[in-house]
Design a protein around this motif. Structure first.
Motif: not given
Length: 298
Positions: A10-16, A266-275, A277-280, A283-286
């Motif tokens: 995968s291509v990994k982009y960094k957002y700063k 519970f942590f792994f489930s919420f960590a996956y959801i948070a990742k 949501v923040t990625g979306w 990526v969509n430049r909100y």
């Protein structure tokens, strides 16, 4: 010739972005929510800590060859007394029993007693109307919880008239009013009982008010009718030592073992959801950020 895809990456982009920005605030709140929501959910559904641990164990029980039988016939007549104690309330006890039989059996040969067979024989001029029997045991648990005590089991029966033989069956069971501690040895009741300084009521009251003791359950009595003063009156008892359901309070390490399992479930489930949501959002430049691709880093 066909071409196969044998490896992909995968291509990994960094957002700063700046420290004081909406993007930084978004990631900060997502991290706080990911860490705190599992704690809140677990707290609202019973908490991290196990308050009551339940397990089964076969106890080590030994009859101490200590007993007291009071068999009453008519009012105004001294009860028949059979006992291994010599004195009661500073009065000498006369053992009226002609025969005493005690036998403990290891039926399944596991090194632990399974059955107590107890028999008393005595002569009396009048039929027995009621009996009171106190039996004393050594009781030990050696599994998760360590318990060692001398304890008393009590029986009281009213007998039909003209009975020559009394037969009693029952299970000897652990009685708990408090949880056993797993990380300590519970031996507060591991001392010998002396009836010389206690009345019968005090003995029964002490047994009832104990945090841990024994009781006779599933008990039943039968008899053989027909009385003759020339023959011995017989009291037979069979007690079965059963596997116990023990309630205990878990130790620190046992509580921690279950606490981290609950949290990370519970942590792994919420960590996956948070990742996701923040990625979306990025990526969509909100939110405003600087995107750096892997080839730009080089």
């Amino acid at each position: 010739m066909p071409v196969l895809d044998i490896f992909s990456e995968s291509v990994k982009y960094k957002y700063k972005t700046n420290v004081c920005s909406v993007g930084t605030l978004l990631v900060f709140f997502a991290t706080i929510i990911t860490l705190s929501v599992p704690i809140i959910i677990i707290h609202l559904t019973g908490g991290f800590w196990i308050k009551n641990d339940v397990y089964t164990e076969i106890p080590k029980i030994m009859f101490k060859q200590k007993y007291l039988l009071l068999a009453e016939s008519r009012e105004g007549i001294e009860p028949i007394t059979c006992s291994t104690f010599n004195t009661y309330k500073e009065n000498r006890i006369s053992d009226s029993c002609t025969v005493t039989k005690v036998q403990e059996l290891d039926v399944n040969r596991d090194g632990l007693n399974d059955v107590l067979k107890f028999e008393l024989r005595f002569f009396t001029e009048f039929p027995v109307q009621n009996i009171r029997l106190l039996l004393f045991f050594n009781y030990e648990l050696k599994g998760k919880s360590k318990l060692s005590m001398e304890t008393m089991a009590a029986l009281h029966y009213t007998i039909p008239s003209n009975v020559q033989k009394i037969l009693i069956l029952g299970d000897l069971k652990l009685k708990q009013k408090h949880l056993l501690q797993n990380d300590v040895i519970n031996n507060v009741y591991d001392h010998s009982t002396d009836i010389n300084n206690q009345s019968l009521f005090q003995l029964l009251s002490d047994a009832v008010n104990r945090k841990f003791g024994v009781k006779i359950e599933n008990d039943g009595m039968t008899w053989e009718s027909g009385f003759s003063a020339e023959e011995e009156t017989v009291v037979q008892l069979e007690l079965f030592y059963q596997e116990e359901v023990v309630h205990s309070r878990p130790g620190v390490w046992e509580e921690l073992k279950w606490a981290w399992i609950q949290y990370f479930a519970f942590f792994f489930s919420f960590a996956y959801i948070a990742k996701q949501v923040t990625g979306w959002i990025f990526v969509n430049r909100y939110v405003r950020s600087y995107v750096i691709s892997p080839w730009e880093e080089k």
